[in-house]
Scaffold this active site. Sequence first.
Site, PDB file in Angstrom:
ATOM      1  N   LYS A  64       0.812  -1.225   0.000  1.00  0.00           N
ATOM      2  CA  LYS A  64       0.000   0.000   0.000  1.00  0.00           C
ATOM      3  C   LYS A  64       0.843   1.273   0.000  1.00  0.00           C
ATOM      4  O   LYS A  64       0.504   2.275   0.626  1.00  0.00           O
ATOM      5  CB  LYS A  64      -0.984   0.007   1.175  1.00  0.00           C
ATOM      6  CG  LYS A  64      -1.874  -1.221   1.235  1.00  0.00           C
ATOM      7  CD  LYS A  64      -2.523  -1.562  -0.111  1.00  0.00           C
ATOM      8  CE  LYS A  64      -3.491  -0.506  -0.577  1.00  0.00           C
ATOM      9  NZ  LYS A  64      -4.084  -0.858  -1.913  1.00  0.00           N
ATOM     10  N   HIS A 140       6.639  -7.863  -2.301  1.00  0.00           N
ATOM     11  CA  HIS A 140       6.639  -7.045  -1.089  1.00  0.00           C
ATOM     12  C   HIS A 140       7.723  -7.514  -0.117  1.00  0.00           C
ATOM     13  O   HIS A 140       7.798  -7.005   1.008  1.00  0.00           O
ATOM     14  CB  HIS A 140       5.279  -7.123  -0.391  1.00  0.00           C
ATOM     15  CG  HIS A 140       4.179  -6.412  -1.120  1.00  0.00           C
ATOM     16  ND1 HIS A 140       4.331  -5.145  -1.627  1.00  0.00           N
ATOM     17  CD2 HIS A 140       2.902  -6.791  -1.407  1.00  0.00           C
ATOM     18  CE1 HIS A 140       3.204  -4.769  -2.203  1.00  0.00           C
ATOM     19  NE2 HIS A 140       2.327  -5.751  -2.094  1.00  0.00           N
ATOM     20  N   SER A 260      -3.294   8.613 -14.240  1.00  0.00           N
ATOM     21  CA  SER A 260      -4.066   9.433 -13.303  1.00  0.00           C
ATOM     22  C   SER A 260      -4.919   8.530 -12.419  1.00  0.00           C
ATOM     23  O   SER A 260      -5.277   7.403 -12.811  1.00  0.00           O
ATOM     24  CB  SER A 260      -4.966  10.402 -14.056  1.00  0.00           C
ATOM     25  OG  SER A 260      -6.028   9.711 -14.697  1.00  0.00           O
ATOM     26  N   SER A 263      -8.179   7.423 -14.059  1.00  0.00           N
ATOM     27  CA  SER A 263      -7.969   6.431 -15.110  1.00  0.00           C
ATOM     28  C   SER A 263      -7.634   5.067 -14.528  1.00  0.00           C
ATOM     29  O   SER A 263      -8.184   4.043 -14.960  1.00  0.00           O
ATOM     30  CB  SER A 263      -6.843   6.895 -16.039  1.00  0.00           C
ATOM     31  OG  SER A 263      -6.566   5.909 -17.024  1.00  0.00           O
ATOM     32  N   MET A 292      -8.804   0.634  -5.459  1.00  0.00           N
ATOM     33  CA  MET A 292      -8.361   2.015  -5.688  1.00  0.00           C
ATOM     34  C   MET A 292      -9.300   2.909  -4.893  1.00  0.00           C
ATOM     35  O   MET A 292     -10.392   3.240  -5.349  1.00  0.00           O
ATOM     36  CB  MET A 292      -8.426   2.364  -7.177  1.00  0.00           C
ATOM     37  CG  MET A 292      -7.595   1.475  -8.076  1.00  0.00           C
ATOM     38  SD  MET A 292      -5.873   1.974  -8.031  1.00  0.00           S
ATOM     39  CE  MET A 292      -5.167   0.787  -9.189  1.00  0.00           C
TER      40      MET A 292
END
Length: 327
Positions: A64, A140, A260, A263, A292
Site C-alpha cells: 500500500k 513485497h 491518473s 484512469s 483504488m
Amino acid sequence: MAPQIQPVDGELGEILKNTFTNDFRFGYVTVDGVCLPKYYEKFAEAIENFEVRDDDIWVCSFPKTGTTWTQEMVWCIANDLDFEGGKVVLSERFPFLDFTPLFDYREIAKRVPGHDLPELVVDSVNFIRKLPSPRYIKTHLPFQILPRQIRNGEKKPKIIYVARNPKDTCVSYCHHCKLLEGYRGSFDDFCKLFLADKVNYAPFWKHVLGFWEKRNDENMLFLKYQDMKADLPSVIRKTAEFLGKVLTNEQLTLLTNHLSFASMKANPAVNYEDVIEFNKELKLIDYDGKFMRSGTVDQWKGQMSSEVIKQFDDWINENLKDTGLSL
C-alpha cells in the site's frame, strides 16, 4: 543459509489470529524477523533459491505504498506505451512473486466445484520461474529475504522501490486488509499491530531502509509516493531514464493521463475488481470498498487519534534519524 522461522505468539499473535479470517491464514511466523503468514514456510526455500535473471525488472515495496501505480508505470515505459497489450490484467503482465505464500487458497478452492485455480494462484513462484524474458516481477519482500542471487549481487536485475509516509500506509493497509485479507478488527488494533511490526512484511522501517541503503546501486531506483503525487511527469522521466527509454512530450502526456487516479480506478486491468468480487462470492469478506480507494496524501489526519499520531511521529523520528531519508 536457510531463513530462520519463528512463530508469532503472545498478545500480538492473539490479535492477528482473532482479527484476520482463518479462511486462508492459519497462523503467522517471522522469517528472519519479517512477519508473514505461516504458509510462507512452504515457499521459503524456493524463494531463497529462485533463479534471478539480469534482464528481470522488479518492483519492490511495502504493501500500500503505490505498488500498483508503479507497476503500471514501469510496464508501460518498458513496453513503449503498448496500451493494447496493457489490457491484459496486471497480475499476469507483472505477477506477484509472493502471492501464493500470502494466501493459501487450497481450502477455499474446494468451495467452487470444478473450478481449477491457475498456477499463478497455486504456485506463484514456479509460475514466474518459467516466464520468458524479460520478466516483470512484483514483490513485497524486504531486501533481507529477497532471493539470494539478488542479495549477494550475483545477479543485478533492475529494481524499482517505492516508499510512502507510514501513517498513510497504515490507513491504506488497514482498508486493504479488510477488503482482501479478511481483517475484522478495529483501526486502533491495526495501528497497534503496525507500530509493533506485526503486519505482513513488517518491520516497516527495516523494509524501507533496507532498499534506501542500496539507492545508489546502478540497478536500483528509489521512488517516493509523494513525489509521484506532486510531479508525476518528472517521476516518469526519471524512471524512463533508469530503464533506458526516451519518451517524447506527447508520450509523456499520454502516460501521465493513463496513470491518473481516475484512469487507474476505472481500468479493469489494474483495479482488481475481479478479485474483490471473487472474495465476496466466496464470502471471504463482508467489507464494501474499492482497491483504488482515495489515492491521496495525508489521509491519516482524519482517521488517527492525537495519541496514535504522537506514537507514529515519535516512531518515525526515531527511525529516520541520521538516515537522510524523509517521507
